[in-house]
Enzyme design. Sequence first.
Site, short mmCIF file in Angstrom:
data_model
loop_
_atom_site.label_atom_id
_atom_site.label_comp_id
_atom_site.label_asym_id
_atom_site.label_seq_id
_atom_site.Cartn_x
_atom_site.Cartn_y
_atom_site.Cartn_z
N CYS A 122 0.85 -1.19 0.00
CA CYS A 122 0.00 0.00 0.00
C CYS A 122 0.89 1.25 0.00
CB CYS A 122 -0.89 -0.02 1.23
SG CYS A 122 -1.67 1.54 1.64
N GLU A 123 0.65 2.16 -0.92
CA GLU A 123 1.50 3.35 -1.01
C GLU A 123 1.21 4.36 0.09
OE1 GLU A 123 -0.66 6.42 -4.10
OE2 GLU A 123 0.59 4.84 -4.95
N HIS A 124 0.15 4.15 0.87
CA HIS A 124 -0.18 5.09 1.93
C HIS A 124 0.48 4.76 3.26
CE1 HIS A 124 -3.67 5.29 -0.92
NE2 HIS A 124 -3.28 6.55 -0.87
N HIS A 125 0.76 3.46 3.51
CA HIS A 125 1.40 3.07 4.76
C HIS A 125 2.58 2.13 4.57
CE1 HIS A 125 -2.71 4.28 6.12
NE2 HIS A 125 -2.02 4.80 7.11
N HIS A 191 -5.78 -5.96 2.54
CA HIS A 191 -4.87 -4.85 2.79
C HIS A 191 -4.48 -4.85 4.27
CE1 HIS A 191 -5.72 -2.47 -1.03
NE2 HIS A 191 -6.54 -3.50 -1.09
N CYS A 193 -2.99 -2.62 5.81
CA CYS A 193 -3.23 -1.32 6.44
C CYS A 193 -4.63 -1.26 7.05
CB CYS A 193 -3.04 -0.19 5.43
SG CYS A 193 -4.14 -0.26 4.00
#
Length: 230
Positions: A122-125, A191, A193
Amino acid sequence: MKTETISQKNGHQLNGFSIEDIGDDHLFTSLDTPMKPNAFDMSNDEKKQRISILFSEIMDVLGLDLTDDSLQGTPDRVAKMYIEEIFSGLDPKNKPKVALFDNKYQYNQMLVEKNITFYSNCEHHFVPIIGTAHIAYKSSGKVIGLSKLNRIVQYYAKRPQVQERLTNQIANELKTVLETEDVAVIIDAKHLCVSSRGVKDDTSATVTTYYGGEFNTPEKISELQNYINS
C-alpha cells in the site's frame, strides 16, 4: 481524473480536504505510478546504499541497538529487498519482455488465467497488499505465453500501489501487448493497512474489476465469474 499533488506543507488541501482529514482514506490520484522525473538518475547500488543509511536512522530513532548481531545487517537487507524485490516493478528495465505468437490453434473463446497470487504494498502506509488476480482475454489473432500473464501482474504489483490503479495498469498493459480491447482483470486482495492497523478488520477484502470490449456485457461477466468460481 486530474492529478494533484499532496504537499506535506500545512494547510495544503486535496479536493477541499487536508492530509489530516483524509487520514486512512485511500486516494487514487493518477493511472501512472507517481514518479519523479529524475527517479533513475541514481544506480541501483547507489539507491541501496542510501536506503540502508536512511533505514539505519529510522531504526536508531525507534531506539533499536544497531550493534546487536541480529539487527546490524537489517538496513542492508531492507535496502536490497526494496530495490531487488518488493519495489522492483518501479524500474522499467524489469518490465517483462512479451512475445506474441500466431493463434494456430484457432482458439477463439476466452482464455482465463485465475488465482495468480501477488504481493504488493500500500502506497499510503507501506504495508503489504496480499491477493489474487484473475485475467481473461480473447485472442485478436495472437496469443501470449501463459507465464507472461503472471509476470505482468507481478511487475505492476511490485511497487507502492493502490488496488484500483493496479487493476487498470494490468488491464492497459494486456490491451497493449495483446492488441485487443477484449480483456478482463479481477483482483481480490487483503490490505494489511486495514487488518493490522487502523480499524484492524481482518475479515474484509477488496475486489476491483476491469471489463473491456466483449467482456463488458452481463453475459460475459457472468460466464467469466462461473469460470473463476468453479
